[in-house]
Motif scaffolding. Structure first.
Motif, PDB file in Angstrom:
ATOM      1  N   ARG A 144       4.991   2.501  -5.741  1.00  0.00           N
ATOM      2  CA  ARG A 144       3.567   2.291  -6.030  1.00  0.00           C
ATOM      3  C   ARG A 144       3.161   0.915  -5.510  1.00  0.00           C
ATOM      4  NH1 ARG A 144       6.608   1.540 -10.584  1.00  0.00           N
ATOM      5  NH2 ARG A 144       6.359  -0.485 -11.654  1.00  0.00           N
ATOM      6  N   GLU A 171       0.850  -1.190   0.000  1.00  0.00           N
ATOM      7  CA  GLU A 171       0.000   0.000   0.000  1.00  0.00           C
ATOM      8  C   GLU A 171       0.884   1.237   0.000  1.00  0.00           C
ATOM      9  OE1 GLU A 171      -2.540   0.015   3.366  1.00  0.00           O
ATOM     10  OE2 GLU A 171      -3.386  -1.985   2.974  1.00  0.00           O
ATOM     11  N   CYS A 172       0.336   2.318  -0.529  1.00  0.00           N
ATOM     12  CA  CYS A 172       1.021   3.610  -0.510  1.00  0.00           C
ATOM     13  C   CYS A 172       0.010   4.681  -0.121  1.00  0.00           C
ATOM     14  CB  CYS A 172       1.612   3.963  -1.865  1.00  0.00           C
ATOM     15  SG  CYS A 172       3.006   2.952  -2.358  1.00  0.00           S
ATOM     16  N   LYS A 210      -0.197   9.054   1.012  1.00  0.00           N
ATOM     17  CA  LYS A 210       0.528  10.312   1.014  1.00  0.00           C
ATOM     18  C   LYS A 210       0.960  10.661   2.430  1.00  0.00           C
ATOM     19  CE  LYS A 210       0.066  15.127  -0.432  1.00  0.00           C
ATOM     20  NZ  LYS A 210      -0.847  16.161  -0.991  1.00  0.00           N
ATOM     21  N   CYS A 247       4.634   3.824   2.865  1.00  0.00           N
ATOM     22  CA  CYS A 247       4.404   2.551   2.182  1.00  0.00           C
ATOM     23  C   CYS A 247       4.319   1.416   3.197  1.00  0.00           C
ATOM     24  CB  CYS A 247       5.523   2.265   1.190  1.00  0.00           C
ATOM     25  SG  CYS A 247       5.760   3.549  -0.045  1.00  0.00           S
ATOM     26  N   GLN A 277       5.925   9.341   0.549  1.00  0.00           N
ATOM     27  CA  GLN A 277       4.814   8.415   0.665  1.00  0.00           C
ATOM     28  C   GLN A 277       5.072   7.478   1.837  1.00  0.00           C
ATOM     29  OE1 GLN A 277       2.886   6.902  -3.080  1.00  0.00           O
ATOM     30  NE2 GLN A 277       4.920   7.373  -3.927  1.00  0.00           N
ATOM     31  N   ASN A 309       8.781   6.430  -8.312  1.00  0.00           N
ATOM     32  CA  ASN A 309       8.157   5.227  -8.883  1.00  0.00           C
ATOM     33  C   ASN A 309       7.612   4.279  -7.818  1.00  0.00           C
ATOM     34  OD1 ASN A 309      10.751   4.560  -8.006  1.00  0.00           O
ATOM     35  ND2 ASN A 309      11.003   2.960  -9.562  1.00  0.00           N
ATOM     36  N   GLU A 347      13.606  -1.513  -9.807  1.00  0.00           N
ATOM     37  CA  GLU A 347      12.410  -2.327 -10.021  1.00  0.00           C
ATOM     38  C   GLU A 347      12.805  -3.756 -10.351  1.00  0.00           C
ATOM     39  OE1 GLU A 347       9.407  -0.701 -12.473  1.00  0.00           O
ATOM     40  OE2 GLU A 347       9.637   1.351 -11.750  1.00  0.00           O
TER      41      GLU A 347
END
Length: 790
Positions: free
Chosen positions: A84, A52-53, A55, A65, A63, A82, A134
C-alpha cells in the motif's frame, strides 16, 4: 529456548566464533538443537517506501508499485496483500541474492519490474510469508536492511533439561558461556526509576508460601499505541516470539532477557487493591485468549477488590488486558512457588512461556529488578509518569541460599583428577557463585536463580561440566575388588525369577501407577497413594497390589488371541503412611494363569488350569527357601467363593491364592477362568541355614490309615493334628487317596494316609507303632469327629 546470538554477545563479550560457541554450549550441558543463520546474504536489500500503487492491467492479484529507494524511484510488480502507499518494506534490487533466487529485471504479465519487495520468510528472517515485512515509518530509506536490523545474526535453539530453569533467559545462558569460554558477564545497569507521582495500588498476599513476593507499579499517561522499537521486535522474533503491541512486547522482552515473567494490566479496569489468593471452587475467569475456564482451590489467582483478574503464573485475564486505548498501566512482577504452578496450565489444556518458567523455578530476587527494567523501557518509548513500586513479601517463605561445602579432596576423588584452586574459583565466580576459600576447600553460596545447587555433588558437577568432561582422564581402576559371598540364608530374587520361568511363566513388568477405577474394581483402593501430578487419569495412583496390573496384562494377551497365558511379576506395592509419613513400600510376587493346564501336545488329555495347578507352582517356589506353606480357607473380595485360600508360612499370613470371582472377570471383560496368587516377597527370600544330618540306620515302618471325616474339615487341619499326635517318631505323612461316593455318606469324604515312622536310636516295635496310630486316631476323632473307615 531460542535466542539471538547478537543479543547473547551483548551480555558476555567473547572472541569465540559461532561454531565454537555452539560446541561450548553443548559441551556444558546446554544442548544446541539448531543454529539458523539470519541475514547472511542480504547484500543489495535496502529499506524502501512504496509511494504509489496501481492495479496491474492484466492480473487482479498484482499491483504495480512505485518505490522510493532513497536514490531513485523504481517500478516493482508486487502480489503481497499488504502492499500500500506509504508502507516501508525491504526491497531486493537487481543483482541481490534472496535465498536461491537472483533478482533480475523482468516483465510480469507485460509490466516491467526492477526488483522485488520481500516478506520476512523470503529473506530468511521469519516464517511469516503472509505479506511484506513491514518496517517502522521512520526507518531510514535507502539504508541497507542488514545494517538497520542488526544483521547478520543467528538464532540458537537449546534443548534444556528441567533442572536448568535459570537458562530460560539470555542472561542466564550468558553466565554459563562466560564460565566455559573464560569471560565475565557484563554488569546489568538497571537504576531504580524514581516515582514522579503518588499513583499506586495496594498489594495483598493471601496464599502463604505459594506466593511469597509480589511487586506492582502504576504508570500513568502511557502512549500504548507506539510501535515496538525495531531492535526489540527483532530480538523477540529471533527468540520465536511474534510482536503483538508495545506494552505486551516489553513484558515478553524482559522475560526473555532476565527470566522473570511479567504482566501488564489496564489500571483503569482494576478496582481496589490487587491480591494473590487461592481460587474458589467454581470460580470462573476469562483468559487473554478468550476462553472462560472454571477454577478450583488448586489454582492461584490475581484479584482486585471484586474478582479474579488473572491466572497467577499462567495467563492474564481478558477484561483487564492492555489495548491501544490504554493510558494507565499496572505492571506486576511476582514470585510463585513451583509447586503452586506445576501442572495447572496442563489441566486447562494450555502451555505458556510464563508457566513453563514458574513450574521450573524463577529467581525470587528478580521481581523488583525486572519491574524497574520494564519501567525504564516503557518510559523511554511510550512516556508516562511512574508511581512508586509497591512490594508485598513473606520473607519466611522465600527460598534461602544455603552455604554448601566443597572439599578439595572430595572433588579430586569424584572426578579422578586434580583441578587447580584458581580454576575452581574462576569457574564458580564466573557462574555467579560466592566463593570463600579455606584450608580444606571452599564455602560456596549459589545465586538465587540456581535452584538446582543444594549439595556438594551439585558443585562438583558444575566444575566437571565447565572444566570439560573430555578433560577427565580415562583411568583404569586399581586395587582388589572385594568378593561378596552370597548368604546361604537368603534366596536371590533372580533365582525366583528363573524358577518361575522354568515352570512356564513369563515375567511381566507393569507400571507402578494404575487407574484408581481399576483398584476399586479389585476392592483395593484403601490406602492408595494418589499422584500429585499424574501423566494421565489411567496412571493416577500408586498400586496397592500387583494382581490388578498383572491380570490387566493377561486380559490384553487374551484379547489378542492368546489362549494360554501364564505371567508373573516381582515388584513393589505402596500404601499411604499414617499422619503424613512417607508411603510404605512392600516387595511382592504374584502370578496369574488361564487357559490349558499344559502347553498344546498330544500325550495328555486337555484340561483347564485350576487352583491346584497354581498351588503346585507355589509350593515348588516355596521349596527354594525350604519352606512348607500352609493354606487356610479365606474369601477375599476378588476371589471365587470356595476356591480361595490364605497362604501362611510358620503361622504368619503372607498372601492369597485363588480363582478370580466371576463378577470381577465380567468387569474385566474376561471369558476364561483365571487363577492367581500374590504373596509378600520377603518371607520367600529367607531360608534356614542348611545343616547336614546322618540318616537313621534303623528301618522305618509304614502304617496306612483310612478314615471318614466331614468334607468341611480342611486337610491342613487334619495334617496338623496327625503330626502333633504321632509325636517325634513320625518322619513323613502321605495323603494318597480321597474318596466320595458309594459307602460314604453325603457331606463326608474318605481320606487314606500313610504314616512313616522311624527312630534314630532303635528299631520300632509293633507296640510303639500301634501306640502312635491309636494316638492319631483318637486325636482325629476328638478334634475333627473322624472315624475309621470300615
Amino acid at each position: 529456548m531460542k535466542f539471538s546470538e547478537n543479543w547473547l554477545r551483548q551480555h558476555v563479550r567473547i572472541d569465540a566464533d559461532r561454531e565454537r560457541l555452539a560446541a561450548a554450549l553443548t559441551a556444558i550441558g546446554l544442548e544446541v538443537e539448531e543454529v539458523a543463520e539470519l541475514g547472511g546474504t542480504l547484500d543489495g536489500v535496502t529499506v524502501a517506501r512504496i509511494v504509489e500503487c496501481a492495479k496491474h492491467p492484466e492480473a487482479d492479484r498484482l499491483q504495480v508499485c512505485q518505490v522510493d529507494t532513497g536514490r531513485e524511484r523504481l517500478q516493482i510488480v508486487c502480489g503481497a496483500p499488504n502492499a500500500r502507499p506509504g508502507l516501508v518494506a525491504p526491497l531486493a534490487t537487481i543483482g541481490a541474492q534472496v535465498g536461491a533466487l537472483t533478482i533480475k529485471a523482468a516483465k510480469l504479465r507485460g509490466v516491467e519490474s526492477h526488483g522485488m519487495l520481500c516478506s520476512a520468510k523470503e529473506l530468511g528472517l521469519d516464517e511469516d510469508a503472509s505479506g511484506l515485512l513491514e518496517l517502522p515509518d521512520d526507518a531510514p530509506i535507502g539504508t541497507p536492511l542488514a545494517e538497520y536490523l542488526g544483521l547478520p545474526d543467528a538464532r540458537f535453539e537449546l534443548k534444556l533439561t528441567p533442572n536448568r530453569a535459570d537458562c530460560f533467559s539470555v542472561r542466564g545462558i550468558a553466565y554459563d558461556v562466560a564460565a566455559a569460554l573464560g569471560a565475565q558477564v557484563e554488569p546489568l545497569d538497571v537504576a531504580p526509576v524514581a516515582a514522579r507521582s503518588s499513583a499506586a495500588l495496594p498489594v495483598e498476599l493471601h496464599a502463604g508460601a505459594d506466593a511469597p513476593r509480589y511487586c506492582g507499579r502504576v504508570i500513568e499517561g502511557v502512549d500504548a499505541g507506539v510501535p515496538t522499537p525495531v531492535w526489540m521486535a527483532e530480538r523477540l522474533r529471533r527468540a520465536g516470539v511474534r510482536p503483538v503491541s508495545f506494552l505486551v512486547d516489553v513484558t515478553q522482552y524482559v522475560m526473555l532477557e532476565l527470566g522473570q515473567p511479567m504482566h501488564a494490566f489496564d489500571r483503569d479496569a482494576l478496582r481496589g487493591p490487587v491480591g494473590v489468593r487461592r481460587a474458589r471452587d467454581g470460580e470462573t475467569l476469562t483468559l487473554l485468549d478468550g476462553r472462560e475456564v472454571a477454577l478450583d482451590g488448586e489454582f492461584l489467582v490475581i484479584t482486585d477488590a471484586e474478582r479474579a483478574v488473572a491466572l497467577a503464573g499462567v495467563m492474564g485475564g481478558f477484561d483487564t488486558r492492555v489495548t491501544g486505548a490504554t493510558r494507565n498501566v499496572f505492571l506486576e512482577s511476582a514470585h510463585f512457588a513451583p509447586s503452586a504452578i506445576i501442572g495447572r496450565a496442563r489441566r486447562l489444556g494450555m502451555h505458556t512461556d510464563a508457566s513453563h518458567r514458574f513450574e521450573r523455578g524463577v529467581d525470587p530476587e528478580l521481581p523488583r529488578l525486572a519491574l524497574e527494567y520494564a519501567t525504564r523501557l516503557i518510559l523511554d518509548q511510550a512516556g508516562g509518569t511512574p508511581g512508586p513500586v509497591v512490594e508485598a513479601a513473606l520473607p519466611e517463605h522465600l527460598p534461602r541460599r544455603a552455604c554448601v561445602r566443597l572439599r578439595r579432596a572430595r572433588l579430586a576423588r569424584v572426578l579422578g583428577l586434580t583441578i587447580g584452586d584458581d580454576e575452581v574459583e574462576r569457574i564458580l565466580r564466573a557462574l555467579g557463585f560466592e566463593v570463600s576459600a579455606d584450608a580444606e576447600g571452599w564455602s560456596v553460596r549459589a545465586p538465587t536463580r540456581r535452584f538446582d545447587v543444594a549439595i556438594e555433588e551439585d558443585l562438583i558437577e558444575e566444575i566437571a561440566r565447565i572444566h570439560g568432561y573430555d578433560a577427565v582422564p580415562a583411568t583404569l581402576p586399581q586395587g582388589t575388588v572385594p568378593l561378596r559371598v552370597a548368604s546361604e540364608t537368603r534366596v536371590d530374587e533372580d533365582e525366583l525369577r528363573r524358577h518361575l520361568a522354568a515352570r512356564d511363566f513369563l515375567e511381566a513388568v507393569n507400571f507402578a501407577f494404575v487407574d484408581a477405577a481399576l483398584l476399586e474394581a479389585w476392592d483395593a483402593s484403601a490406602q492408595a497413594v494418589p499422584l500429585a501430578n499424574p501423566l494421565s487419569a489411567e496412571l493416577a495412583v500408586m498400586r496397592t497390589r500387583l494382581l490388578p496390573g498383572l491380570v490387566a496384562a493377561l486380559a490384553r494377551n487374551v484379547a489378542r488371541q492368546q489362549t494360554r497365558v501364564r505371567l508373573f511379576e516381582l515388584g513393589r506395592v505402596f500404601a499411604a503412611g499414617a499422619d503424613g509419613e512417607a508411603p510404605r513400600e512392600t516387595p511382592r510376587v504374584a502370578a496369574v494363569a488361564c487357559g490349558q493346564a499344559d502347553a498344546e501336545q498330544w500325550g495328555l488329555p486337555a484340561r483347564a488350569v485350576g487352583f491346584h495347578d497354581l498351588k503346585g507352582d507355589l509350593d515348588s517356589l516355596a521349596a527354594l527357601c525350604g519352606a512348607t506353606l500352609e493354606y487356610r480357607p479365606a474369601t477375599p473380595a476378588w476371589a471365587h467363593p470356595g476356591r480361595a485360600a490364605e497362604v501362611l508360612r510358620e503361622g504368619r499370613a503372607i498372601g492369597f491364592i485363588a480363582e478370580l470371582h466371576p463378577r470381577l472377570l465380567r468387569r474385566l471383560d474376561l471369558d476364561h477362568a483365571v487363577v492367581a496368587f500374590e504373596l509378600d516377597l520377603e518371607p520367600l527370600l529367607s531360608r534356614p541355614l542348611p545343616r547336614a544330618r546322618a540318616g537313621s540306620k534303623y528301618p522305618s515302618v509304614r502304617r496306612d490309615l483310612a478314615f471318614v471325616v466331614a468334607e468341611t474339615v480342611p486337610w491342613s487341619a487334619l495334617e496338623a493334628t496327625i503330626r502333633a499326635a504321632a509325636g517325634p517318631s513320625l518322619r513323613d505323612l502321605v495323603l494318597f487317596d480321597r474318596y466320595q461316593g458309594k459307602g460314604v455318606e453325603t457331606g463326608f469324604r474318605s481320606l487314606a494316609t500313610g504314616l512313616i515312622l522311624q527312630e534314630e536310636s532303635r528299631t520300632l516295635t509293633d507296640r510303639d507303632v500301634d501306640t502312635a496310630v491309636a494316638a492319631v486316631m483318637s486325636a482325629l476323632e476328638r478334634e475333627h469327629g473322624a472315624r475309621i473307615r470300615s
